[in-house]
Write a protein that holds these residues in place. Structure first.
Motif, PDB file in Angstrom:
ATOM      1  N   THR A 204      64.405  -1.566  56.370  1.00  0.00           N
ATOM      2  CA  THR A 204      65.795  -2.004  56.308  1.00  0.00           C
ATOM      3  C   THR A 204      66.087  -2.762  55.029  1.00  0.00           C
ATOM      4  OG1 THR A 204      65.231  -4.033  57.496  1.00  0.00           O
ATOM      5  CG2 THR A 204      65.985  -2.155  58.809  1.00  0.00           C
ATOM      6  N   GLY A 205      65.069  -3.376  54.462  1.00  0.00           N
ATOM      7  CA  GLY A 205      65.282  -4.122  53.228  1.00  0.00           C
ATOM      8  C   GLY A 205      65.614  -5.568  53.502  1.00  0.00           C
TER       9      GLY A 205
ATOM     10  N   THR B 160      67.575  -7.575  52.087  1.00  0.00           N
ATOM     11  CA  THR B 160      68.972  -7.978  51.972  1.00  0.00           C
ATOM     12  C   THR B 160      69.733  -7.783  53.281  1.00  0.00           C
ATOM     13  OG1 THR B 160      69.448  -5.794  51.037  1.00  0.00           O
ATOM     14  CG2 THR B 160      69.121  -7.593  49.496  1.00  0.00           C
ATOM     15  N   LYS B 161      69.251  -6.923  54.163  1.00  0.00           N
ATOM     16  CA  LYS B 161      69.930  -6.704  55.442  1.00  0.00           C
ATOM     17  C   LYS B 161      69.799  -7.902  56.373  1.00  0.00           C
ATOM     18  CE  LYS B 161      71.137  -2.476  54.407  1.00  0.00           C
ATOM     19  NZ  LYS B 161      72.535  -2.132  54.113  1.00  0.00           N
TER      20      LYS B 161
ATOM     21  N   SER C 180      57.861  -6.666  53.161  1.00  0.00           N
ATOM     22  CA  SER C 180      58.549  -5.399  53.413  1.00  0.00           C
ATOM     23  C   SER C 180      57.519  -4.280  53.391  1.00  0.00           C
ATOM     24  CB  SER C 180      59.599  -5.140  52.330  1.00  0.00           C
ATOM     25  OG  SER C 180      60.639  -6.093  52.379  1.00  0.00           O
TER      26      SER C 180
ATOM     27  N   ASP D  97      60.482  -4.565  58.058  1.00  0.00           N
ATOM     28  CA  ASP D  97      60.273  -5.826  57.355  1.00  0.00           C
ATOM     29  C   ASP D  97      59.726  -6.875  58.311  1.00  0.00           C
ATOM     30  OD1 ASP D  97      61.611  -5.421  54.609  1.00  0.00           O
ATOM     31  OD2 ASP D  97      63.109  -4.685  56.018  1.00  0.00           O
TER      32      ASP D  97
ATOM     33  N   ALA E  26      72.285  -9.233  48.614  1.00  0.00           N
ATOM     34  CA  ALA E  26      73.015  -8.828  49.813  1.00  0.00           C
ATOM     35  C   ALA E  26      74.518  -8.816  49.561  1.00  0.00           C
ATOM     36  CB  ALA E  26      72.684  -9.780  50.966  1.00  0.00           C
TER      37      ALA E  26
ATOM     38  N   ASP F  18      75.410  -5.762  47.963  1.00  0.00           N
ATOM     39  CA  ASP F  18      75.016  -4.580  48.734  1.00  0.00           C
ATOM     40  C   ASP F  18      73.934  -3.767  48.019  1.00  0.00           C
ATOM     41  OD1 ASP F  18      75.140  -3.080  51.050  1.00  0.00           O
ATOM     42  OD2 ASP F  18      76.584  -1.654  50.228  1.00  0.00           O
TER      43      ASP F  18
ATOM     44  N   SER G  14      70.006  -2.854  48.077  1.00  0.00           N
ATOM     45  CA  SER G  14      68.832  -2.888  48.939  1.00  0.00           C
ATOM     46  C   SER G  14      67.625  -3.376  48.153  1.00  0.00           C
ATOM     47  CB  SER G  14      68.551  -1.506  49.532  1.00  0.00           C
ATOM     48  OG  SER G  14      68.292  -0.578  48.503  1.00  0.00           O
TER      49      SER G  14
ATOM     50  N   TYR H 178      63.135  -4.286  48.622  1.00  0.00           N
ATOM     51  CA  TYR H 178      61.890  -4.621  49.306  1.00  0.00           C
ATOM     52  C   TYR H 178      61.447  -5.967  48.749  1.00  0.00           C
ATOM     53  CZ  TYR H 178      61.207   0.118  51.113  1.00  0.00           C
ATOM     54  OH  TYR H 178      61.329   1.300  51.781  1.00  0.00           O
TER      55      TYR H 178
END
Length: 269
Positions: free
Chosen positions: A33-34, A36-37, A57, A62, A230, A233, A235, A237
């Motif tokens: 998901t990364g 930043t999510k 990650s 993650d 984030a 937007d 992404s 790792y």
């Protein structure tokens, strides 16, 4: 089981692993998901409560590592937004604030975190996985890359490591799922049909955080990187190590990432 050694340095803390599962679905088998999510929902709140985290990650998902002694603060911080479970005898059991409230102390407000320098080497990286049953076919090469092939690139003129390129190889085996991060040149040494990547086969660039080993007591380092990414937007790792932190972003977005982090540095002065 490892024997004590003067060559092995062990951090004092014992760490627990948190994994964020979306909508109750197991994360295994899907692309990560990364960081930043979960920047706003997990990382930033923990930083605000002075909880130091390590991020890992992987190709599948993650993981956030927190010190065992910080668990009461973590539960109280995240219980408002997440259903929290602990694993007991292979079963997931709900956790409530009451389970960890005994002895809970609200932490003192965290001091403003240090703005650490970041470097972005020119090295291009791949994020890969491999089917466990094909691991024996590349085991010898993995051992060579992990333990024998890599050595820092030194600049003879300055006597320091050349950060135009960086040696980085990450191998993780979690519940049978394998995740590998390697530079594009190293990838060429492996049979291409055994290494699996996303359908786009995108390459990644790295931002390394810290001009010297960061230690484990400082909090907010991951948040400093994850939050601006984030907001844009982008992404990413994120791999915390004993000495430095590393954020991997898609190659086409590296210029924007460097600009965002430079703005963060300037606004924090």
């Amino acid at each position: 089981e490892l024997p004590p050694s003067e060559f092995m340095q062990v951090a004092d803390s014992t760490w627990l692993v948190l994994s964020v599962v979306s909508n109750g679905r197991e994360p295994s088998g899907s692309q990560a998901t990364g960081v930043t999510k979960i920047a706003r929902s997990v990382i930033a709140p923990l930083a605000e409560h002075h909880v130091s985290v390590l991020m890992l990650s992987t190709y599948q998902t993650d993981f956030i590592l927190v010190r065992e002694r910080d668990l009461p603060v973590v539960i109280h911080t995240l219980a408002g937004e997440f259903d929290i479970y602990k694993e007991e005898s292979g079963e997931c059991v709900p956790v409530t604030c009451d389970d960890v409230s005994n002895g809970f102390l609200k932490p003192k407000p965290a001091a403003s975190p240090t703005l650490h320098p970041v470097q972005s080497p020119q090295t291009r990286f791949c994020v890969l996985t491999v089917a466990p049953d094909t691991l024996p076919a590349i085991a010898t090469m993995l051992i060579d890359v992990l333990f024998y092939s890599h050595s820092p690139t030194w600049d003879a003129a300055t006597g320091s490591q050349d950060l135009d390129s960086i040696t980085f190889f990450s191998f993780s085996l979690i519940e049978g799922y394998i995740s590998i991060v390697m530079d594009a040149e190293t990838q060429k040494r492996f049979p291409s049909d055994l290494l699996l990547t996303s359908s786009t086969g995108e390459l990644w660039r790295m931002v390394r955080i810290g001009g010297q080993p960061l230690g484990f007591d400082e909090c907010g380092i991951v948040a400093q990187i994850a939050e601006p990414l984030a907001a844009a937007d982008i992404s990413a790792y994120y791999i915390s190590t004993f000495n430095f932190d590393h954020a991997l972003v898609p190659e086409e977005g590296i210029a924007e990432v460097i600009q965002l982090l430079q703005q963060r540095q300037e606004s924090g002065r």
